[in-house]
Design a protein around this motif. Structure first.
Motif, short mmCIF file in Angstrom:
data_model
loop_
_atom_site.label_atom_id
_atom_site.label_comp_id
_atom_site.label_asym_id
_atom_site.label_seq_id
_atom_site.Cartn_x
_atom_site.Cartn_y
_atom_site.Cartn_z
N GLU A 6 -13.16 -9.11 64.09
CA GLU A 6 -12.06 -9.14 62.43
C GLU A 6 -11.11 -10.14 63.62
O GLU A 6 -10.86 -10.70 62.73
N LEU A 7 -10.39 -9.95 65.23
CA LEU A 7 -9.95 -10.62 64.90
C LEU A 7 -10.55 -11.48 65.53
O LEU A 7 -10.32 -12.79 65.48
N LYS A 8 -12.19 -12.22 66.08
CA LYS A 8 -13.17 -12.74 66.38
C LYS A 8 -12.87 -14.49 64.94
O LYS A 8 -12.83 -15.28 65.09
N ARG A 9 -13.19 -13.06 63.88
CA ARG A 9 -13.37 -14.20 62.47
C ARG A 9 -12.09 -14.65 62.03
O ARG A 9 -12.09 -15.92 62.06
N LYS A 10 -11.22 -13.99 62.70
CA LYS A 10 -9.52 -14.70 62.63
C LYS A 10 -9.69 -15.90 63.48
O LYS A 10 -9.15 -17.36 62.71
N THR A 11 -10.24 -16.50 63.94
CA THR A 11 -10.12 -17.78 65.34
C THR A 11 -11.35 -18.25 64.84
O THR A 11 -11.70 -18.65 65.45
N GLU A 12 -12.09 -17.62 64.46
CA GLU A 12 -13.18 -18.84 64.43
C GLU A 12 -13.90 -18.77 62.78
O GLU A 12 -14.56 -18.05 62.10
N SER A 13 -13.57 -19.77 61.95
CA SER A 13 -14.01 -19.81 60.82
C SER A 13 -15.95 -20.28 60.72
O SER A 13 -16.13 -19.54 59.35
N ASP A 14 -16.42 -20.01 61.88
CA ASP A 14 -18.00 -20.18 61.79
C ASP A 14 -18.59 -18.98 61.97
O ASP A 14 -19.62 -18.95 62.25
N PHE A 15 -17.74 -17.71 62.26
CA PHE A 15 -18.12 -16.62 62.39
C PHE A 15 -18.89 -15.30 61.41
O PHE A 15 -17.80 -14.86 60.87
N ASN A 16 -20.13 -16.18 61.09
CA ASN A 16 -20.53 -15.49 59.54
C ASN A 16 -21.59 -15.82 59.73
O ASN A 16 -22.29 -15.82 61.14
N ASP A 27 -19.76 -11.55 54.46
CA ASP A 27 -18.70 -11.77 54.42
C ASP A 27 -18.15 -10.70 54.06
O ASP A 27 -18.80 -9.51 53.47
N GLY A 28 -17.14 -10.14 53.62
CA GLY A 28 -16.00 -9.43 53.32
C GLY A 28 -15.75 -8.86 55.44
O GLY A 28 -16.07 -8.65 56.80
N ARG A 29 -15.25 -7.83 55.54
CA ARG A 29 -14.40 -6.66 56.31
C ARG A 29 -15.35 -5.85 57.43
O ARG A 29 -16.32 -5.68 55.86
N PHE A 30 -15.50 -6.36 58.60
CA PHE A 30 -16.79 -4.90 58.73
C PHE A 30 -16.62 -3.13 58.51
O PHE A 30 -17.15 -2.87 59.48
#
Length: 360
Positions: free
Chosen positions: A24-34, A218-221
């Protein structure tokens, strides 16, 4: 995937559930982490060091690390395919996390390693377990959607079917009404799911398949890690049964000139006696692309319920003997136990002989 995980230190990452927070922390720093693929595996390594050495021997390079979470890569076609990998020594569970391509890079890099390394296996998800996951989520989320599924009915499927239950069938479906459609197909045609794409009303959108690959679109882990907990609990029971097997060589005779092999099997119990008449079809399935076993030799005693055989895993070269009689299948290691071959053979039983089989 960039090697950027801000705010980490060695104390942050101790257990599998810590990884959900980190992602979740990584997703906040990288918008393309999908479209993140999470591939759990179980092993018989004696330590994390032994596990990471096996990765090094297989050509992976460690490019960074955060405590028990390593950033690794391996070259494929001139490019480097990257993964985060975590190993939990208390359970022998590892997680591989990547945004690599599922159709090419994951099979050619990660699964090539898993299939050829005797001490590790991906977490196969049986059709019954897949249905349990689906039904559990459906019970929690009334507005859950299934937008894609693959399902089948085979000779091993023992759930009721209203229409032509004797027919084997495979179905692939895509549509916004997939949940209702799958329920109808389960009732009328007795199929069980192998692949599911699910959307939950809380914004979680993911895909899960029978090889244990979970892709979060998409969504939380957190929701994904709840499913992981359930899958891990199931597979650890199987691993414990496999660990009961043993292969030993003793030197016997006056001058210890003879070698005697002692094989202690692990066992699978099925819900009905084995249909010996179906063995030719089952033997043919051993060598399919999905299972990749070769039948070296076999004995089928006419008029009895006994079938014995020796199989070889075409990936790792591991050999093992099987004995099927009545409602029991004994699996005897030859040379040494291979956790990957063993778990894949158990999944073969679930999908081709009896989907409700249990370890004995």
């Amino acid at each position: 995937m960039k090697d950027v995980l801000p705010g980490l230190n060695n104390q942050n990452i101790k257990k599998i559930w810590d990884i959900a927070r980190i992602l979740e922390l990584k997703r906040k720093t990288e918008s393309d982490f999908n479209n993140v693929h999470i591939i759990p595996a179980i092993s018989t390594f004696r330590s994390a060091e032994e596990f990471f050495k096996s990765l090094d021997d297989a050509g992976f390079r460690v490019d960074g690390g955060f405590g028990k979470l390593l950033y690794i890569s391996k070259e494929l076609g001139g490019d480097r395919v990257v993964f985060y990998v975590f190993y939990d020594e208390s359970t022998n569970i590892s997680l591989f996390i990547t945004t690599a391509k599922k159709s090419k890079e994951i099979p050619d890099v990660l699964f090539k390693y898993i299939n050829h390394e005797r001490n590790i296996s991906n977490l196969w998800i049986s059709p019954c377990t897949m249905k349990e996951i689906k039904d559990d989520l459906s019970g929690k989320y009334e507005k859950m959607m299934i937008t894609y599924f693959s399902a089948r009915r085979g000779t091993s499927t023992d759930i009721k079917a209203e229409i032509r239950p004797e027919i084997s069938r495979s179905i692939i479906y895509r549509g916004l009404d997939g949940k209702k459609t799958l329920e109808e197909l389960e009732y009328y045609y007795g199929v069980l799911p192998k692949i599911l794409e699910i959307k939950l009303p809380n914004g979680v959108h993911f895909k899960i398949d029978n090889k244990g690959i979970i892709t979060l679109n998409d969504g939380r882990f957190d929701e994904i890690f709840k499913i992981l907990d359930y899958i891990i609990e199931k597979i650890i029971t199987v691993k414990n049964a496999i660990n009961e097997s043993e292969y030993k060589i003793f030197n016997i005779g006056k001058n210890k000139q003879f070698r005697h092999a002692l094989q202690k099997p692990w066992s699978v119990i099925i819900s009905r006696n084995i249909d010996i008449g179906s063995m030719p079809k089952i033997c043919k399935s051993f060598n399919s692309e999905e299972w990749n076993f070769t039948l070296l030799e076999s004995v089928l005693i006419s008029g009895s319920l006994l079938f014995t055989a020796r199989l070889i895993d075409n990936y790792s070269g591991t050999k093992f003997d099987i004995s099927m009689i009545g409602n029991r299948i004994d699996i005897f290691p030859v040379d040494e136990t291979d956790i990957g071959s063993s778990i894949r053979f158990y999944e073969f039983i679930l999908e081709n002989i009896d989907n409700s089989a249990i370890t004995g």
